[in-house]
Design a protein around this motif. Structure first.
Motif, short mmCIF file in Angstrom:
data_model
loop_
_atom_site.label_atom_id
_atom_site.label_comp_id
_atom_site.label_asym_id
_atom_site.label_seq_id
_atom_site.Cartn_x
_atom_site.Cartn_y
_atom_site.Cartn_z
N ARG A 312 0.81 -1.22 0.00
CA ARG A 312 0.00 0.00 0.00
C ARG A 312 0.85 1.27 0.00
NH1 ARG A 312 -5.47 -0.50 1.55
NH2 ARG A 312 -6.10 -2.66 1.94
N PRO A 406 -4.68 -0.43 7.43
CA PRO A 406 -4.64 -0.30 5.97
C PRO A 406 -5.07 1.09 5.49
CG PRO A 406 -5.59 -2.40 6.58
CD PRO A 406 -5.46 -1.62 7.85
N ALA A 407 -6.12 1.63 6.11
CA ALA A 407 -6.57 2.97 5.71
C ALA A 407 -5.52 4.02 6.03
CB ALA A 407 -7.88 3.30 6.42
N LEU A 409 -2.23 3.54 6.04
CA LEU A 409 -1.14 3.41 5.07
C LEU A 409 -1.53 3.99 3.72
CD1 LEU A 409 0.18 -0.19 5.90
CD2 LEU A 409 0.96 2.03 6.78
N ASP A 410 -2.80 3.91 3.37
CA ASP A 410 -3.26 4.47 2.10
C ASP A 410 -3.08 5.99 2.04
OD1 ASP A 410 -3.95 2.01 1.12
OD2 ASP A 410 -6.08 2.17 1.65
N ARG A 411 -2.94 6.63 3.20
CA ARG A 411 -2.79 8.09 3.23
C ARG A 411 -1.34 8.54 3.07
NH1 ARG A 411 -7.08 10.01 7.95
NH2 ARG A 411 -8.79 8.65 7.28
N ASP A 413 1.51 9.28 0.88
CA ASP A 413 1.59 9.49 -0.56
C ASP A 413 2.97 9.87 -1.07
OD1 ASP A 413 1.70 11.98 0.56
OD2 ASP A 413 -0.22 12.68 -0.25
#
Length: 439
Positions: A312, A406-407, A409-411, A413
């Motif tokens: 991710r 997981p949410a 890690l998605d941030r 960038d």
């Protein structure tokens, strides 16, 4: 049940469910119940292979890992009892080098629970007491050269302290934690940890402030245990790539441990000192050197490999994992972050149990962190994510909250060093989600 243990094995899960129903559901210190339970089981704790008993606030698990690595490098088989587990309950009981199998674990738990319940005469044994009894029963029935036992909580009244004559005892780093059980001061906590001292059995310790040394010495003297402390009976020095241990008539130079952090060199030295101050198991110098390279201890500044969570993150990122649940554990993590970042921003994904001092941990980590994303710890009482984020902002860390790791890690960038920390329960969730099951 304090440890929220679950198993993919129906047979093991049935016994864990039974334990949930029978256990008082809280940690209860004291040796009365575990002693009675051992008696009902035939006193297996009196028939264990030579025991290395390790206490401490931080570092006791790593010390046990170094002990295991050295003893196995010497060609010996070894049992290990440790806690908590990260993903699978089986991690707590390593039987002659291998994690206990589900069928054997289910049978042991059933046998111990039958003994604990015993009709109307229910001992009201705690989760940890039952699991300790199961481990000792397994160890007594299986040949091995040594047994490594990590104290669960404190020392003096911990269920593992039912062991009467270990080969050697050791105390790792000390700090403030579990105050409701052990006391509010380092002096009180040191006294509880030193309670594992036994008559005629060497007690090997780190170096502590003068008042702490005196407290440990007094407890050990009352028990009739000789103390071998770092700085007097033995020394260790860490260089850029090596660690040097020395005691009277002996010295060894190892590589710096594969486990990350300068503190791990001290934990390795403590393990070597324990090996040197016992006579039950022969471990040659070459095996002590090998321990630096062989020892592995999950979720202690562990660099996560390729997996669903790592995937991710942007290319060029690293994903690390650590418990860092109290100030003493956070200090070496902060030092490691400054070395590992190599100019990249550091993002901390943090989740902490409600009974942990988030303010103190963040105070230590804040100078090494450029961003924080707070997350909950499913199934456990924890600091609210929004409250953790607000606390981080009070230390001038840009912070936000996310619903899960997981949410979070998605941030991320931009290429970053990302550390997930704050709880070993959270660490267990992360290892499972990244397909890195401890073995």
């Amino acid at each position: 049940m304090p440890d929220h243990a679950v198993s993919s094995s129906p047979a093991v899960q049935a016994q864990l469910d039974r334990l949930t129903a029978l256990s008082p559901g809280v940690d209860i210190l004291g040796l009365e119940r575990i002693t009675a339970l051992m008696t009902r089981l035939g006193d297996p704790h009196l028939s264990l292979p030579p025991v290395f008993h390790v206490a401490g606030t931080n570092g006791k698990g790593s010390t046990c890992a170094f002990l295991r690595a050295a003893i196995e490098a010497a060609g010996h088989s070894v049992h290990v009892y440790s806690s908590p587990h990260l993903v699978r309950f089986n991690e707590r009981i390593r039987l002659a080098g291998r994690l206990i199998e589900d069928d054997a674990l289910a049978a042991l738990l059933s046998e111990v629970l039958d003994a604990a319940e015993n009709g109307a005469d229910d001992l009201q044994a705690s989760f940890f007491e039952v699991t300790t009894a199961a481990a000792f029963l397994a160890f007594a029935r299986t040949p091995a050269a040594a047994t490594i036992v990590e104290v669960g909580l404190g020392g003096r009244l911990d269920a593992t302290n039912v062991i009467r004559t270990p080969a050697v005892t050791g105390i790792a780093a000390l700090g403030i934690d579990h105050q409701s059980f052990l006391g509010d001061t380092l002096l009180q906590i040191a006294g509880e940890k030193a309670g594992i001292a036994k008559s005629g059995v060497p007690l090997v310790t780190m170096d502590y402030p003068k008042t702490i040394r005196a407290k440990i010495a007094a407890v050990a003297d009352a028990a009739g245990a000789p103390v071998f402390a770092r700085g007097t009976a033995w020394t260790s020095e860490t260089a850029r790539s090596t660690m040097r241990y020395q005691d009277e008539g002996f010295a060894v130079v190892t590589n710096r441990p594969r486990l990350v952090g300068a503190h791990q060199s001290r934990n390795l030295a403590l393990a070597i000192a324990m090996l040197r101050h016992q006579g039950a198991v022969h471990v040659p110098e070459a095996a002590m050197r090998a321990a630096a390279d062989w020892a592995h201890w999950p979720a202690r500044m562990q660099r996560l490999g390729d997996g669903p969570l790592r995937a991710r993150l942007p290319e060029g990122s690293d994903l690390w994992l650590d418990g860092a649940h109290n100030p003493n554990a956070a200090q070496p993590v902060a030092r490691a972050l400054r070395t590992l970042a190599r100019g990249r921003p550091v993002t901390l994904v943090l989740g902490m149990l409600a009974n942990k001092d988030a303010d103190a941990v963040l105070r230590i980590l804040a100078p090494s962190v450029q961003r924080l994303i707070a997350v909950p710890i499913p199934g456990h009482a924890h600091h609210a994510s929004d409250a953790l984020a607000a606390l981080a902002r009070s230390f001038d860390i840009p912070a936000e909250s996310a619903t899960a790791v997981p949410a979070a890690l998605d941030r991320v960038d931009t290429p970053s060093l990302v550390l997930i920390a704050g709880s070993l329960y959270l660490a267990g969730e992360v290892l499972a989600e990244n397909d890195e099951m401890p073995d």
